[in-house]
Design a protein around this motif. Structure first.
Motif, mmCIF file in Angstrom:
data_model
loop_
_atom_site.group_PDB
_atom_site.id
_atom_site.type_symbol
_atom_site.label_atom_id
_atom_site.label_comp_id
_atom_site.label_asym_id
_atom_site.label_seq_id
_atom_site.Cartn_x
_atom_site.Cartn_y
_atom_site.Cartn_z
ATOM 1 N N SER A 293 -4.032 -72.834 29.269
ATOM 2 C CA SER A 293 -4.759 -73.617 30.273
ATOM 3 C C SER A 293 -3.952 -74.834 30.706
ATOM 4 O O SER A 293 -3.897 -75.172 31.900
ATOM 5 N N ASN A 294 -3.312 -75.480 29.742
ATOM 6 C CA ASN A 294 -2.496 -76.642 30.089
ATOM 7 C C ASN A 294 -1.300 -76.239 30.952
ATOM 8 O O ASN A 294 -0.938 -76.937 31.893
ATOM 9 N N TRP A 295 -0.714 -75.079 30.627
ATOM 10 C CA TRP A 295 0.407 -74.595 31.449
ATOM 11 C C TRP A 295 -0.070 -74.262 32.862
ATOM 12 O O TRP A 295 0.602 -74.604 33.842
ATOM 13 N N ALA A 296 -1.223 -73.608 32.966
ATOM 14 C CA ALA A 296 -1.740 -73.248 34.289
ATOM 15 C C ALA A 296 -2.030 -74.483 35.123
ATOM 16 O O ALA A 296 -1.728 -74.529 36.315
ATOM 17 N N ARG A 297 -2.595 -75.504 34.498
ATOM 18 C CA ARG A 297 -2.839 -76.749 35.229
ATOM 19 C C ARG A 297 -1.525 -77.376 35.662
ATOM 20 O O ARG A 297 -1.403 -77.915 36.767
ATOM 21 N N GLY A 298 -0.508 -77.326 34.784
ATOM 22 C CA GLY A 298 0.787 -77.913 35.123
ATOM 23 C C GLY A 298 1.470 -77.224 36.281
ATOM 24 O O GLY A 298 2.278 -77.839 36.984
ATOM 25 N N GLU A 299 1.172 -75.920 36.501
ATOM 26 C CA GLU A 299 1.781 -75.199 37.607
ATOM 27 C C GLU A 299 1.317 -75.725 38.968
ATOM 28 O O GLU A 299 1.959 -75.464 39.978
ATOM 29 N N TYR A 300 0.221 -76.465 38.994
ATOM 30 C CA TYR A 300 -0.210 -77.074 40.248
ATOM 31 C C TYR A 300 0.714 -78.221 40.660
ATOM 32 O O TYR A 300 0.706 -78.641 41.819
ATOM 33 N N GLY A 301 1.486 -78.749 39.701
ATOM 34 C CA GLY A 301 2.404 -79.839 40.034
ATOM 35 C C GLY A 301 1.673 -81.082 40.501
ATOM 36 O O GLY A 301 0.662 -81.495 39.913
ATOM 37 N N LEU A 302 2.186 -81.688 41.561
ATOM 38 C CA LEU A 302 1.562 -82.898 42.102
ATOM 39 C C LEU A 302 0.145 -82.650 42.610
ATOM 40 O O LEU A 302 -0.645 -83.585 42.721
ATOM 41 N N LEU A 303 -0.190 -81.415 42.911
ATOM 42 C CA LEU A 303 -1.530 -81.114 43.419
ATOM 43 C C LEU A 303 -2.599 -81.398 42.373
ATOM 44 O O LEU A 303 -3.771 -81.541 42.720
ATOM 45 N N ALA A 304 -2.224 -81.475 41.108
ATOM 46 C CA ALA A 304 -3.188 -81.767 40.046
ATOM 47 C C ALA A 304 -3.278 -83.245 39.726
ATOM 48 O O ALA A 304 -4.033 -83.631 38.843
ATOM 49 N N ASN A 305 -2.507 -84.058 40.437
ATOM 50 C CA ASN A 305 -2.533 -85.498 40.194
ATOM 51 C C ASN A 305 -3.685 -86.122 40.978
ATOM 52 O O ASN A 305 -3.751 -85.995 42.194
#
Length: 857
Positions: A773-785
């Motif tokens: 889940s953490n990896w999947a969230r990280g794949e959003y990049g700046l979009l998750a900031n």
């Protein structure tokens, strides 16, 4: 006459005394002011400020062959002959570098009492000895600066070595060693930071030593003289007897190495034409993605150089030759240097090329040359050419060959749940226009129809329940008032007050008042018995009040019995006073609406709650009405007002994107749709509009295109939003904790091995899901900031926040770029792009991905 003369003498003596006192009060002087200093030892000198303090820093005069270092200060206060003397003492460490006589000349120092003169101090410098051993520091310590390479080229990375050793028979006296102090000129180095222990033999003595090694690079050819390395060493030279224990006596010694002279060779002649100044060992690679494209589709050509070499001197890659049939976009240069060493790094250049005509084109060949000191020659890395095939544009439906109008229904109109008939380029650049297939074919057969009113508003169905609900409430309210159980109690309360306020205390009037009061009391306290006792009164009152009040009402009833039936009746006025006091502590019964919520009124109650719980936007469809009337600016204003109160409503953001798109504001539309997509990724309508918007935009964030397209692993990642992936990770942590707790608990039940095994498997899967889940969230990049912004209109990124015509650095700020805000200034935002570039732009050019701009700033 004699008296006058004696008075003058007295005044003169007092003035002289005052002047002398003033002169004694302030002074600055050295302690000691003369004596002996030892060369190679950290000698101590004190500068005393008596009756004053320095005003600012104290600048000592330059003394050849002597170094001064302030190490501290102290203060004291003494009383001498009824005179208070305050002192401030500055401690200096003095390190002479030569023998002979040295003199600290007199100088002036600024104090809070004005400028004061410091008298000169003179010292004889002798060779230092270690304690009372009679040995010099050089007899005990040995330091040396050297290099491991005999031949060094300009720009070559070589190893500098510094060693400090102490004779092993004096090692137990060693107290502390400082870090090496060194400031070289002509070489680049990280400094002597890490060390290791070693041993060596010198002059037939064994030494224990610390060895420092660091990589270095010469910045020029010719002779370079490296300065001495200085270190301070403290040693125990004796013992001072204390009250209980002996205190060690420690002296500090300054240990200096000899200077080191290097002869740096220039690079040999005959360098290749592709040599740009690189010295070291490097790897070079070239990538062209993709190699088969259509006209208008971008091609990314990446060159990457990495390795160990003279990165601090700065060198670049050779320019590339590209056919004039390609339109180039400003290359993205990324230089990274290792934090551990300034001589290890990488340099990459990405250039985006847009083909303007079809054909086969050669990219390359390309080469990079550098000088390798290990092989003592120039080396060249050659990368052969790559062929890029550019095909003509294949149109799904050429406007020049549109089919003839047909009366058949258009069944080929794209569905939002199906993928678009065109591709989104994952590099973030798109020059395609809106495909013809997004529009339906014209209908030939004419047909009359009624003008709609904007669609069926299902929210109005609530009014169908409102009318009967209001009627039911009205009937229930009337019945509740007429059948109010507190109605008789309110009437009884009034009668109780009348009895308390009766004025006539004659026997007939008193009897009549008592009978009326007793009937009212029975009614008020809801007593069904015709003639209750005082105990019954106490029980009835205790249901509504405390025991003390119940006892007082019981006594009041007993006194009423005595006034009606007894021979020695109490005073009526006193009885009235007690009644008034009790009534003042009671509240008049209010109107009860319990009948309103009786079994017979359940429908009205539920309808009322439903009407109150209905969201306000069911009845407020102004935005949709304006949109259907083609008043897109008014629709945007209406939805924007609703968005301020509901910033996390993704449907509002979706609708605002539609209003912006209808006005050809594609950058603003993509911003709204992107923020809506990050709040809800499972809407087919939203994905459809996102694909259309990205096809109309000149640029966008590459990760966003891959998420919207949903190819490969991105289809799995885009099933949840960044916030949902975070919640999934935390929930998995809770599951893992529960599973491992069960695993430990069942360890004490040997017969439950299968249950324990199941808990272990669940826990391991939960842990894996946390990381997934953490990896999947990280794949959003700046979009998750949560603080990310998106550029809604193309502009220039400026180095200075102003529109004035001044000299400043400007770079393009493409529409659709995602960035972070680092500073704000009078309507300007300083943003940082993903490639590390920073600059200023107007606030109006940005929109937040989450929340509102006001909340974010």
């Amino acid at each position: 006459m004699k008296t006058t003369f004696s008075n003058l003498i007295t005044i003169a003596l007092l003035s002289a005394f005052a002047f002398a006192s003033t002169s004694w009060a302030q002074s600055v002087y050295w302690t000691p002011a003369s004596g002996t200093l030892q060369q190679g030892k950290a000698n101590s000198l004190q500068l005393h400020f008596e009756g004053c303090t320095p005003d600012g820093n104290v600048d000592l005069p330059d003394v050849p062959g002597v170094g001064f270092t302030q190490v501290g200060q102290s203060s004291s206060m003494n009383i001498f002959n009824s005179r208070v003397v305050q002192k401030l003492i500055l401690e200096f460490r003095v390190s002479p570098t030569r023998e002979g006589t040295i003199t600290i000349p007199s100088f002036s120092v600024k104090t809070d009492k004005g400028d004061l003169k410091v008298e000169a101090a003179s010292f004889e410098v002798t060779e230092a000895t270690v304690g009372n051993t009679g040995m010099k520091p050089d007899d005990i310590f040995k330091s040396e600066l050297s290099t491991t390479d005999d031949s060094i080229y300009e720009g070559e990375i070589f190893t500098l070595r510094y060693v400090l050793g102490v004779r092993q028979d004096y090692q137990n006296r060693l107290n502390d060693i400082s870090l090496p102090q060194w400031n070289p000129i002509g070489v680049v180095t990280k400094g002597f930071e890490s060390h290791r222990s070693t041993n060596f033999k010198y002059r037939n003595f064994d030494y224990s030593a610390v060895l420092f090694e660091t990589p270095a690079m010469a910045t020029r050819s010719g002779a370079i003289k490296l300065p001495k390395v200085n270190q301070t060493v403290s040693m125990v030279v004796g013992r001072r007897r204390g009250f209980i224990f002996d205190d060690p006596v420690v002296d500090n010694y300054n240990i200096e190495s000899d200077t080191l002279e290097l002869e740096i060779k220039p690079l040999p002649t005959g360098e290749p034409t592709s040599f740009t100044g690189a010295v070291g060992q490097f790897q070079f690679e070239s990538k062209v993605i993709p190699e088969i494209v259509q006209v208008g589709e971008p091609v990314t050509w990446t060159l990457k150089l990495s390795g160990t070499g003279n990165w601090p001197q700065g060198f670049g890659l050779n320019p590339r030759n590209v056919s004039a049939s390609f339109r180039s976009i400003q290359p993205d240069v990324n230089k990274e240097v290792s934090e551990d060493s300034p001589f290890e790094g990488s340099l990459s250049e990405d250039i985006v090329l847009i083909p303007t005509k079809e054909g086969d084109f050669q990219f390359g060949p390309i080469e990079f040359s550098f000088f390798n000191p290990k092989t003592d020659r120039y080396e060249t890395i050659n990368i052969p050419a790559k062929t890029v095939v550019v095909n003509p544009i294949v149109s799904q439906n050429d406007p020049g060959t549109l089919p003839a109008p047909s009366s058949e229904p258009d069944s080929d109109r794209p569905d939002p749940r199906n993928p678009l008939p065109f591709e989104l380029d994952p590099s973030g650049v798109n020059l395609l226009t809106k495909p013809v297939e997004l529009l339906s074919s014209p209908i030939v057969q004419a047909s009359q129809g009624s003008i709609p009113n904007g669609g069926v508003k299902l929210g109005y169905l609530a009014y169908s329940f409102a009318a009967p609900a209001l009627l039911w409430i009205l009937i229930a309210l009337v019945r509740s008032l007429s059948l109010d159980p507190n109605k008789q109690r309110r009437k009884a309360y009034q009668q109780l007050k009348q009895a308390a306020m009766a004025i006539d205390d004659s026997q007939p009037a008193t009897r009549e008042a008592q009978l009326a009061w007793r009937a009212a009391a029975r009614e008020f306290w809801e007593i069904e018995m015709e003639e209750p006792s005082s105990t019954d009164i106490e029980k009835a009152v205790s249901k509504y009040s405390d025991s003390e009040q119940a006892m007082r009402w019981k006594t009041l009833w007993q006194n009423s019995d005595r006034m009606l039936f007894g021979k020695q009746a109490p005073s009526f006025k006193e009885w009235q006073s007690e009644l008034r006091d009790l009534l003042s502590q009671l509240k008049r019964p209010g109107v009860s609406i319990s009948r309103l919520f009786s079994n017979g009124a359940w429908f009205a109650t539920c309808a009322t709650i439903l009407l109150l719980a209905l969201p306000s936007d069911v009845f407020a469809n102004e935005g949709l009405e304006h949109y259907n009337a083609a008043a897109f600016d008014k629709a945007a204003s209406s939805w924007s007002a609703e968005l301020k109160s509901n910033p996390n409503d993704w449907t509002l953001r979706h609708n605002l994107g539609l209003a912006a798109a209808q006005q050809e504001k594609w950058g603003e539309a993509i911003a709204y749709w992107t923020s809506a997509f990050l709040l809800e990724t499972d809407s087919p309508e939203l994905r459809w509009n996102m694909k259309v918007g990205l096809s109309k935009s000149g640029g966008y964030y590459p990760t966003l295109a891959r998420l919207v397209k949903g190819d490969g692993i991105m289809a799995y990642i885009s099933t949840l939003t960044p916030a949902e992936w975070e919640r999934t990770a935390y929930f998995s942590m809770i599951v893992a904790a529960a599973a491992f707790t069960g695993w430990v608990a069942f360890a004490y039940f040997p017969r439950r091995k299968r249950v324990r095994f199941a808990f272990a498997i669940i826990g391991l899967f939960a842990v894996a899901f946390v990381f997934g889940s953490n990896w999947a969230r990280g794949e959003y990049g700046l979009l998750a900031n949560p603080e990310a912004m998106v550029v809604i209109s193309e502009d220039q990124l400026k180095s200075v926040p102003t529109d004035l015509e001044i000299e400043q650095i400007q770079s393009p700020l493409p529409e659709g770029s995602v960035c972070l805000v680092t500073k704000t200034f009078l309507g300007w935002l300083k943003v940082q792009l993903p490639n590390g570039e920073e600059g200023w732009s107007r606030k109006e050019n940005f929109a937040p991905l989450y929340g509102t701009l006001e909340d974010l700033l």
